[in-house]
Scaffold this motif. Sequence first.
Motif, PDB file in Angstrom:
ATOM      1  N   MET A 192      31.866  42.757  37.269  1.00 28.14           N
ATOM      2  CA  MET A 192      31.385  43.963  37.922  1.00 28.14           C
ATOM      3  C   MET A 192      32.161  45.162  37.378  1.00 28.14           C
ATOM      4  N   THR A 193      31.457  46.251  37.123  1.00 27.46           N
ATOM      5  CA  THR A 193      32.102  47.478  36.656  1.00 27.46           C
ATOM      6  C   THR A 193      32.441  48.377  37.835  1.00 27.46           C
ATOM      7  N   LYS A 194      33.279  49.369  37.565  1.00 18.69           N
ATOM      8  CA  LYS A 194      33.615  50.321  38.629  1.00 18.69           C
ATOM      9  C   LYS A 194      32.379  51.082  39.091  1.00 18.69           C
ATOM     10  N   GLU A 195      31.465  51.368  38.161  1.00 18.13           N
ATOM     11  CA  GLU A 195      30.239  52.089  38.511  1.00 18.13           C
ATOM     12  C   GLU A 195      29.328  51.232  39.400  1.00 18.13           C
ATOM     13  N   GLU A 196      29.225  49.955  39.074  1.00 22.35           N
ATOM     14  CA  GLU A 196      28.391  49.056  39.886  1.00 22.35           C
ATOM     15  C   GLU A 196      28.967  48.895  41.289  1.00 22.35           C
TER      16      GLU A 196
ATOM     17  N   SER B 223      38.388  40.203  41.861  1.00 23.62           N
ATOM     18  CA  SER B 223      38.046  39.403  40.678  1.00 23.62           C
ATOM     19  C   SER B 223      37.908  40.258  39.427  1.00 23.62           C
ATOM     20  N   ALA B 224      37.449  41.493  39.596  1.00 26.26           N
ATOM     21  CA  ALA B 224      37.218  42.382  38.458  1.00 26.26           C
ATOM     22  C   ALA B 224      38.413  43.285  38.149  1.00 26.26           C
ATOM     23  N   GLY B 225      39.480  43.183  38.923  1.00 23.52           N
ATOM     24  CA  GLY B 225      40.647  44.041  38.692  1.00 23.52           C
ATOM     25  C   GLY B 225      40.414  45.481  39.098  1.00 23.52           C
ATOM     26  N   LEU B 226      39.534  45.678  40.076  1.00 27.72           N
ATOM     27  CA  LEU B 226      39.179  47.029  40.526  1.00 27.72           C
ATOM     28  C   LEU B 226      39.867  47.364  41.839  1.00 27.72           C
ATOM     29  N   VAL B 227      40.143  48.642  42.031  1.00 29.58           N
ATOM     30  CA  VAL B 227      40.749  49.136  43.264  1.00 29.58           C
ATOM     31  C   VAL B 227      39.808  50.152  43.887  1.00 29.58           C
TER      32      VAL B 227
END
Length: 138
Positions: A1-5, A29-33
């Motif tokens: 998953m991207t930050k935009e999604e 899982s995607a390393g996003l905050v």
Amino acid sequence: MTKEELAAQLNGLEYPTRIPGTLIIAAQSAGLVILCGASDDLMEFYGARREEIGCYDGGMAFVDADGVLPDRDCVDGDEEVAEYVHRQKSAKTIEALWSKEDGYSWTYKTDIPHATFEVVEDGAPYCRGIVFALADAA
């Protein structure tokens, strides 16, 4: 998953913000905050890192590749202070802006590449949250 999604899936959440557990797991899982404001004094971080930073009337958070540095007032002891100071030197900043943009209680300013989403309260804008990759804070 991207930050935009992820930001697109968060867009339109109602305040008080309750991020669905499935989205927090996807962010981890995607390393996003995920960052959004709470009340009149908090920056709430979810996903790859969980942290709460006090920022009454605005404030600053520091982020590096290891995550969000804790609230400076919560750092205690010589070793913790030394680690905090060492990490802060290379950390990127996120500034919480309280009532600085028309219609929003919370917005954020940072050089970290990010996507935005809107949290609403009773159908009106409350917070323009952000999603960023922890790796981009390195």
